[in-house]
Design a protein around this motif. Structure first.
Motif, mmCIF file in Angstrom:
data_model
loop_
_atom_site.group_PDB
_atom_site.id
_atom_site.type_symbol
_atom_site.label_atom_id
_atom_site.label_comp_id
_atom_site.label_asym_id
_atom_site.label_seq_id
_atom_site.Cartn_x
_atom_site.Cartn_y
_atom_site.Cartn_z
ATOM 1 N N LEU A 52 0.804 -1.036 -0.574
ATOM 2 C CA LEU A 52 -0.249 -0.345 0.334
ATOM 3 C C LEU A 52 1.169 1.291 -0.306
ATOM 4 O O LEU A 52 1.739 0.933 0.170
ATOM 5 C CB LEU A 52 -0.764 0.350 1.337
ATOM 6 C CG LEU A 52 -1.536 -0.822 1.210
ATOM 7 C CD1 LEU A 52 -2.543 -1.097 2.950
ATOM 8 C CD2 LEU A 52 -2.710 -1.498 0.216
ATOM 9 N N LEU A 58 0.978 -7.421 6.082
ATOM 10 C CA LEU A 58 1.272 -8.770 5.872
ATOM 11 C C LEU A 58 -0.093 -9.763 5.617
ATOM 12 O O LEU A 58 -0.987 -9.153 5.713
ATOM 13 C CB LEU A 58 1.812 -9.263 7.410
ATOM 14 C CG LEU A 58 2.517 -8.307 8.175
ATOM 15 C CD1 LEU A 58 3.209 -8.682 9.194
ATOM 16 C CD2 LEU A 58 4.220 -8.883 7.083
ATOM 17 N N ALA A 63 0.385 -12.668 9.416
ATOM 18 C CA ALA A 63 -0.210 -11.544 10.848
ATOM 19 C C ALA A 63 -1.003 -12.808 12.011
ATOM 20 O O ALA A 63 -1.044 -12.315 12.998
ATOM 21 C CB ALA A 63 -1.856 -11.194 10.129
ATOM 22 N N TYR A 100 -10.168 -1.226 16.080
ATOM 23 C CA TYR A 100 -9.029 -1.855 15.351
ATOM 24 C C TYR A 100 -8.586 -2.103 14.251
ATOM 25 O O TYR A 100 -9.235 -2.890 13.438
ATOM 26 C CB TYR A 100 -9.692 -3.595 16.067
ATOM 27 C CG TYR A 100 -8.110 -4.177 16.689
ATOM 28 C CD1 TYR A 100 -7.492 -4.329 16.021
ATOM 29 C CD2 TYR A 100 -9.091 -5.945 17.400
ATOM 30 C CE1 TYR A 100 -6.107 -5.588 15.601
ATOM 31 C CE2 TYR A 100 -7.481 -6.639 17.219
ATOM 32 C CZ TYR A 100 -6.284 -6.135 16.882
ATOM 33 O OH TYR A 100 -5.371 -7.254 16.890
ATOM 34 N N CYS A 103 -6.980 -6.308 12.474
ATOM 35 C CA CYS A 103 -7.047 -7.163 12.886
ATOM 36 C C CYS A 103 -6.725 -8.559 12.763
ATOM 37 O O CYS A 103 -6.420 -9.010 13.910
ATOM 38 C CB CYS A 103 -8.918 -6.970 13.079
ATOM 39 S SG CYS A 103 -9.801 -7.991 12.051
ATOM 40 N N GLY A 104 -6.372 -9.035 11.727
ATOM 41 C CA GLY A 104 -5.861 -9.365 10.867
ATOM 42 C C GLY A 104 -6.817 -11.333 11.400
ATOM 43 O O GLY A 104 -7.977 -10.239 11.613
ATOM 44 N N THR A 108 -6.197 -10.672 17.696
ATOM 45 C CA THR A 108 -5.734 -11.291 18.888
ATOM 46 C C THR A 108 -5.563 -10.347 20.078
ATOM 47 O O THR A 108 -5.780 -10.628 20.614
ATOM 48 C CB THR A 108 -4.012 -11.211 18.829
ATOM 49 O OG1 THR A 108 -3.669 -11.931 16.681
ATOM 50 C CG2 THR A 108 -2.900 -12.086 19.706
ATOM 51 N N ILE A 109 -5.815 -8.910 19.763
ATOM 52 C CA ILE A 109 -5.244 -7.885 20.645
ATOM 53 C C ILE A 109 -6.732 -8.014 21.694
ATOM 54 O O ILE A 109 -6.199 -7.179 23.206
ATOM 55 C CB ILE A 109 -4.438 -7.047 20.589
ATOM 56 C CG1 ILE A 109 -3.223 -7.527 19.667
ATOM 57 C CG2 ILE A 109 -3.982 -5.594 20.998
ATOM 58 C CD1 ILE A 109 -2.783 -5.837 19.162
ATOM 59 N N ASP A 128 -9.643 -5.182 8.207
ATOM 60 C CA ASP A 128 -8.700 -5.434 7.876
ATOM 61 C C ASP A 128 -8.527 -5.057 6.293
ATOM 62 O O ASP A 128 -9.310 -5.216 5.828
ATOM 63 C CB ASP A 128 -8.491 -7.074 8.150
ATOM 64 C CG ASP A 128 -6.776 -7.227 8.151
ATOM 65 O OD1 ASP A 128 -6.495 -7.276 8.988
ATOM 66 O OD2 ASP A 128 -5.888 -7.629 7.151
ATOM 67 N N GLU A 156 -11.115 -2.997 4.561
ATOM 68 C CA GLU A 156 -11.318 -1.225 4.499
ATOM 69 C C GLU A 156 -9.426 -0.926 4.838
ATOM 70 O O GLU A 156 -8.971 -1.925 4.674
ATOM 71 C CB GLU A 156 -12.149 -0.222 6.273
ATOM 72 C CG GLU A 156 -13.074 -0.604 5.853
ATOM 73 C CD GLU A 156 -14.153 0.373 5.013
ATOM 74 O OE1 GLU A 156 -13.819 1.151 4.174
ATOM 75 O OE2 GLU A 156 -15.374 -0.051 5.120
ATOM 76 N N GLU A 174 -1.776 -2.345 15.516
ATOM 77 C CA GLU A 174 -0.516 -2.936 15.736
ATOM 78 C C GLU A 174 0.185 -3.328 14.568
ATOM 79 O O GLU A 174 0.150 -4.443 14.020
ATOM 80 C CB GLU A 174 -0.255 -3.709 17.056
ATOM 81 C CG GLU A 174 1.497 -4.886 17.017
ATOM 82 C CD GLU A 174 1.968 -5.564 16.153
ATOM 83 O OE1 GLU A 174 2.707 -4.368 14.984
ATOM 84 O OE2 GLU A 174 2.110 -5.891 16.353
ATOM 85 N N THR A 175 0.618 -2.138 13.755
ATOM 86 C CA THR A 175 0.906 -2.578 12.207
ATOM 87 C C THR A 175 2.210 -1.831 11.724
ATOM 88 O O THR A 175 2.746 -1.798 11.322
ATOM 89 C CB THR A 175 -0.110 -1.893 10.863
ATOM 90 O OG1 THR A 175 -0.498 -0.446 11.842
ATOM 91 C CG2 THR A 175 -1.591 -2.262 11.335
ATOM 92 N N ILE A 188 -0.986 4.728 9.091
ATOM 93 C CA ILE A 188 -2.371 4.542 9.454
ATOM 94 C C ILE A 188 -2.596 5.842 11.287
ATOM 95 O O ILE A 188 -3.505 5.978 11.637
ATOM 96 C CB ILE A 188 -2.468 2.953 10.299
ATOM 97 C CG1 ILE A 188 -2.389 2.169 9.271
ATOM 98 C CG2 ILE A 188 -3.127 2.796 10.954
ATOM 99 C CD1 ILE A 188 -2.044 0.604 9.220
#
Ligand SMILES: C[S@@+](CC[C@H](N)C(=O)[O-])C[C@H]1O[C@@H](n2cnc3c(N)ncnc32)[C@H](O)[C@@H]1O
Length: 333
Positions: A52, A58, A63, A100, A103-104, A108-109, A128, A156, A174-175, A188
């Motif tokens: 991007l 990822l 991810a 979030y 989010c993958g 996870t978080i 994501d 998105e 967390e990217t 982001i």
């Protein structure tokens, strides 16, 4: 696999105090997710990254694997839990809106802590860029009966996404990779942090990059998150704090999608510490932090060996994120 089993695992994560306890608790979480993942047929796109303008997103597989960055995962979950408690105090009688971003497949978080709250306290939006991750995370929320917390789960781009109302209390993203290379954390954060309400919280709260003189070959480096590093004895000295990324600095610290440090004198070369490395410190929330090499996202990055620099010269450090984020340097006499 039931939500009560998940709540029990989450409580062990929240109660973990030592690095060993953190690793064991996250291993249980990993086994919990594995039971869902192993029922899914692999897809051709599972290993495909997306490039991007602002960084690389990822792949589905990569991810998912982030979960096994044990201290990272444990501390982000603990930090997010504390931050939500804080927001419930700051905004009494309001439903806390959480976005979030990235989010993958496992969210996870955030997903593990949801069963500890009530749906009338929180409303979550998950986004994501990878359709397969979004599809899988929707399925997880359905199977775990957590959809009552969800406002929206959709594909998105978090670099340009607009939250649909003006009451956004928390963003989690967390990217990032070490030294904020490659992944789009900065782009982001610049887009989403200004959309928070006053008093809102961005997770992580702050990411700081420092230039440090050291010997890169002697620095601890986490290659495999399953085998935490033992700290080595190194002679480090701070050359400069470069920048801190937080909800306030995100939109003001970078002109034209780059950061340029002031000119700094190159120190006198020493055999014992020949390299200029970039160190990343992540403050997740309050006292929850990740220090050097505690995570794949806080490994040191060797920018240049001073052997290659003319003595007496000045150097400035440049971080660019128009395309894929990278560091470079410029010399002056
Ligand atoms: C490092 S992984 C983290 C996965 C998970 N949130 C975790 O913490 O374990 C980053 C995730 O963010 C997603 N991502 C990266 N850039 C994105 C963007 N611009 N918009 C939406 N999602 C993005 C990736 O597809 C990937 O799923």
């Amino acid at each position: 696999m039931t939500v009560s089993k998940l709540s029990a695992i989450t409580k062990t994560i929240l109660q973990s105090r030592t690095p060993n306890e953190e690793v064991h608790a996250i291993q249980s979480l990993s086994d919990f997710y594995l039971a869902f993942r192993s029922n899914r047929s692999p897809q051709p796109s599972d290993q495909a990254e997306k490039v991007l303008k602002g960084g690389i997103a990822l792949s589905f597989d990569h991810a998912a694997d982030c979960l096994q960055d044990y201290y990272r995962t444990a501390r982000f979950i603990k930090g997010t839990y504390l931050a939500i408690q804080e927001l419930l105090l700051r905004f009494p009688n309001q439903k806390i809106n959480i976005l979030y971003a990235g989010c993958g497949p496992f969210a996870t978080i955030l997903l593990p802590i949801l069963p500890l709250f009530k749906p009338n306290q929180l409303q979550v939006t998950l986004i994501d860029i990878h359709p397969e991750s979004v599809k899988f995370v929707k399925e997880l929320f359905t199977q775990l009966d957590l959809l009552s917390f969800v406002d929206c789960i959709s594909v998105e781009d978090a670099i340009s996404y607009r939250y649909p109302n003006s009451n956004l209390h928390m963003v989690i993203s967390e990217t990032m990779f070490h030294a904020l290379l490659v992944e789009p954390q900065v782009a982001i954060t610049r887009n989403l942090a200004p959309q928070l309400v006053n008093g809102g919280i961005f997770i992580p709260e702050e990411v700081t990059i420092e230039a440090i003189i050291t010997s890169f070959s002697k620095e601890p480096f986490l290659y495999n998150a399953a085998a935490p590093v033992v700290s080595a004895i190194t002679e480090r000295s701070l050359m400069a704090k470069l920048f801190s990324l937080n909800k306030n600095s995100a939109s003001v610290s970078f002109s034209n999608q780059e950061y340029r440090s002031p000119r700094l004198k190159v120190p006198v070369f020493q055999n014992s510490s020949p390299d200029i490395c970039l160190f990343t410190h992540v403050k997740i929330f309050s006292k929850l932090e990740l220090g050097p090499s505690e995570s794949l996202i806080t490994n040191p990055y060797c920018l240049v060996s001073m052997l290659n620099l003319p003595s007496g010269s000045s150097i400035s450090f440049i971080y660019e994120f128009t395309e894929v984020p990278s560091w470079s340097y410029q010399l002056a006499d």
